[in-house]
Each structure stands twice: as C-alpha cells, then as structure tokens.
Motif scaffolding. Structure first.
Motif, PDB file in Angstrom:
ATOM      1  N   LEU A   9       0.862  -1.179   0.000  1.00 30.92           N
ATOM      2  CA  LEU A   9       0.000   0.000   0.000  1.00 30.92           C
ATOM      3  C   LEU A   9       0.894   1.223   0.000  1.00 30.92           C
ATOM      4  O   LEU A   9       1.501   1.581   1.001  1.00 30.92           O
ATOM      5  N   HIS A  10       1.000   1.858  -1.149  1.00 29.94           N
ATOM      6  CA  HIS A  10       1.960   2.939  -1.336  1.00 29.94           C
ATOM      7  C   HIS A  10       1.209   4.208  -1.710  1.00 29.94           C
ATOM      8  O   HIS A  10       0.624   4.292  -2.784  1.00 29.94           O
ATOM      9  N   ALA A  11       1.245   5.204  -0.792  1.00 27.15           N
ATOM     10  CA  ALA A  11       0.536   6.461  -1.004  1.00 27.15           C
ATOM     11  C   ALA A  11      -0.943   6.147  -1.320  1.00 27.15           C
ATOM     12  O   ALA A  11      -1.554   5.316  -0.673  1.00 27.15           O
ATOM     13  N   HIS A  12      -1.533   6.786  -2.320  1.00 24.74           N
ATOM     14  CA  HIS A  12      -2.901   6.460  -2.742  1.00 24.74           C
ATOM     15  C   HIS A  12      -2.778   5.362  -3.792  1.00 24.74           C
ATOM     16  O   HIS A  12      -2.626   5.630  -4.984  1.00 24.74           O
ATOM     17  N   ASP A  13      -2.853   4.114  -3.351  1.00 25.84           N
ATOM     18  CA  ASP A  13      -2.508   2.991  -4.203  1.00 25.84           C
ATOM     19  C   ASP A  13      -3.559   2.768  -5.285  1.00 25.84           C
ATOM     20  O   ASP A  13      -4.749   2.733  -4.997  1.00 25.84           O
ATOM     21  N   LYS A  14      -3.108   2.600  -6.513  1.00 28.80           N
ATOM     22  CA  LYS A  14      -4.003   2.415  -7.659  1.00 28.80           C
ATOM     23  C   LYS A  14      -3.514   1.239  -8.512  1.00 28.80           C
ATOM     24  O   LYS A  14      -3.360   1.344  -9.719  1.00 28.80           O
ATOM     25  N   THR A  15      -3.276   0.092  -7.883  1.00 28.58           N
ATOM     26  CA  THR A  15      -2.695  -1.031  -8.615  1.00 28.58           C
ATOM     27  C   THR A  15      -3.598  -2.258  -8.652  1.00 28.58           C
ATOM     28  O   THR A  15      -3.167  -3.324  -9.076  1.00 28.58           O
TER      29      THR A  15
END
Length: 387
Positions: free
Chosen positions: A173-179
């Motif tokens: 979970l990195h920053a605002h995750d979009k993956t």
C-alpha cells in the motif's frame, strides 16, 4: 497462551494511562516499534493528539556512532517521535508490568529508495520500487544487518520481532494505491516482483540465465495478463508463465539471498544481545512470497530464529507448515488483527485463539493496541480472559 500487543511509541508517550490500559487487556508483553516505515496513524485515546503522521521510515531512538561516514544509514524521526521516543515508551510499558520486545521493520523504506534509487528492486520493465530495497545488493544487506542489530537490541528489551527481513515486491500500500485494476494472482505477483538490478542480473547469470533475456521472457509472459487473462496461482502457475528452468533458477537465487540475509541478521542481533534474548521473524511459509511477512522455508527459519509470527487475519492455515516441523521450544505466534475498522474480528478472538492453538500456535500477537477503538479493546479483554 502468552499474548503481546503491537504498540507505537506515540501511543504511549504523553499519555500517563497508556501503559496500564495495555496491561489491563490481559497481555503479558508489548511489542514496541523501534524502527518503522512511514504511516498515518490514529490515536483515539491520546490526551494530546488524534492523528500522527510519520513522514518517512525512521528509527525511533537516537542511532549510535556505527553509522558515521556511511552512505546508507537510518533516518531519524521527526516530531512524530522525537528524541528517544522508543526508550521513553519502553520505560512506561515496563513500569506497567509488561515485558517489552522491539518491533523492527527492515526491507521496507521508501525514503531510502528515494534518496538512493540504485538500492531499489527494479522490475522487468525497468520500473523501480522505492519502498523495496533489493536484499541481494551487498551494501544494502550490510545496512539491513546493522540496522537489525541496533534497532533490535534496545536497553531493557527482552527480545525482538523482525519484520520484512526478506524480499519486498509489488504488493504494497503505497501512497494512494491504484494497482488493483488487474488481478495478478500469485504468478503475476511473482513475475512483477522479480528484480533486475545489476546485482540480481549477475545472480541470474550464476544460475545459467541471461538477465536481459529473462526480463524479455517475463514481459512476454505477462502480456496476456495485462489483457485480462487469468493468472494461475501457486508455483505451478509461475512455472507455466516462465518455464520450469527459468522459474527454478530465479527462485534458487532469491531464496539463497533471503536465507543468508536472515541467517546473518539473526546472528548479528544475537551477538549484540544479552543472554536469553528472543529473536522472532514475521514470516510466510511460502518462500517465493514477498512482503512484510517474509517468505521463508519453515524448516530453515526455525533452525535460525527462536520462532515466527504468522499472519492469521485471513485464516489460520499458514500455521500448519511451521507446526509440522515439530521444533521443540520454537515460538509459533498467531498474529490477529483486532481493529474492527481494519477488517479485524476482536469479537472472535477467543475462538480464533483456540483454533490457532489446535494448529500448534504457542502465542498470540494482537495488531494493534493503539489503533483499536474502545469497543475493540473491551472485546479483546474479554477474549483474553477466556483464553
């Protein structure tokens, strides 16, 4: 069953009631962060604040002189954990009658990756993962071993729990995750977590592979996944995408780098620690898995460390491969999330604990005493009273 609650220094410092509140849960131990990654944390009961923003990975104590003149070294915390925040909190917890163990996050550090990009995992497309130091690189390994020894062996600590002592990969979970738009499955996650930095390419060469050719194979194998084809799970799915020879060679290299790092780090901690100092690892029993719970070989890791902490938020099945080793005296701690707002089930803790005991667990870990609501804590107290 012995139980320990995870705690941050900022949950305790400045709150004179925190130590007693945690002890009254019925736990015997507090696992207190001494080196931690960036986070934004709620402190619902603290008299002075409600949100703590840890802007980057940092040690929560004053680092010693071993780091002078070195390029890779830990970062001091900012105003979220000033001075010897760990030491202050540890004293308060010990005064409340709790045994204190350190909680040390290692190969998970976005600030390190931002300041020293060459230390990061590089995927087959050339993308760097700044949150994931490559654990094959010699300088990074030295840094992680020294950090483990320093952050683990804090004054008064009776043991340590080492997190992310192995490969980190794509999942994070990195920053605002979009993956999450493409379901990668085990196989896709493995391919997207393979590192192609110069050190790893050389390592693949030692296994008879050409690094550039392997990266091309990975990209070709992933193309149908990007188009929506299902990614088969498990090791068989990885072999299907990569081919048996490639899959085996990459795993051999990565398993060796993780295993030898774990051996070296645990030995360094023990060399710095007093007698009877307990060393545990957050672990996943599938060696090719990446993340905070490092992928390990169960038999190997229980010959190295005093035990493991196993994630059980999604069920208790991961306990079995460790319990099957039959290592007498090894700690097998079942880690349950008890924050209902984060998907935890504090109301089911008594039943979950009994289930884990039946699968060989000897201890409990509760995530997280500082983040939980008062209602969650009431349910934890009741459950531990039953256990």
């Amino acid at each position: 069953m012995k139980a320990s609650a995870f705690v941050y220094p900022w949950d305790v410092n400045g709150d004179p009631e925190a130590g007693a509140r945690i002890a009254q849960l019925g736990v015997q131990q507090a696992t207190l962060a001494s080196a931690y990654h960036s986070t934004r944390a709620l402190t619902p009961r603290h008299p002075s604040h409600r949100i703590v923003t840890a802007e980057h990975a940092a040690v929560l104590y004053p680092p010693d002189t071993r780091w002078q003149g070195r390029e890779l070294k830990p970062y001091a915390a900012g105003d979220w954990a000033p001075g010897d925040a760990y030491g202050e909190a540890a004293t308060a917890l010990a005064d409340a009658g709790l045994e204190v163990h350190t909680w040390v996050v290692l190969a998970h550090n976005s600030r390190l990756g931002a300041d020293h990009p060459n230390t990061s995992v590089v995927n087959a497309y050339g993308d760097r993962y700044p949150w994931a130091p490559c654990v094959a690189q010699p300088a990074t390994r030295t840094y992680l071993v020294d950090l483990a020894a320093e952050a683990a062996v804090r004054p008064g600590a009776r043991g340590t729990e080492l997190e992310s002592l192995g490969w980190y990969g794509l999942t994070h979970l990195h920053a605002h995750d979009k993956t999450a738009g493409i379901p990668l499955g085990d196989a896709g996650q493995y391919l997207m977590s393979l590192c192609f930095c110069p050190t790893c390419q050389e390592g693949y060469g030692e296994q008879g592979l050409d690094g550039e050719e392997l990266a091309a194979v990975v990209r070709t194998a992933l193309e149908p996944v990007w188009q929506g084809a299902p990614s088969d799970g498990g090791w068989a799915g990885i072999e299907k995408l990569l081919g048996d020879t490639n899959a085996t060679a990459t795993r051999t290299w990565r398993d060796d780098r993780a295993r030898t790092l774990q051996e070296t780090a645990v030995a360094a901690v023990r060399a710095a620690a007093p007698a009877d100092f307990q060393v545990l690892l957050h672990a996943d029993p599938v060696s090719y898995h990446c993340g905070a719970n490092a992928g390990v070989d169960p038999g190997h890791i229980l010959s190295v460390a005093d035990g493991v902490i196993v994630p059980c938020a999604g069920g208790t099945s991961l306990l079995t491969p460790f319990a099957e080793q039959g290592v007498n005296g090894a700690v097998l701690a079942a880690n349950f999330t008890v924050v209902s707002g984060m998907g935890g089930r504090p109301g089911a803790l008594a039943a979950d604990a009994e289930r884990s005991r039946g699968l060989g667990a000897t201890e409990l870990r509760l995530y997280h005493a500082g983040l939980a609501s008062e209602e969650d804590l009431v349910e934890v107290r009741g459950a531990l009273g039953e256990v």
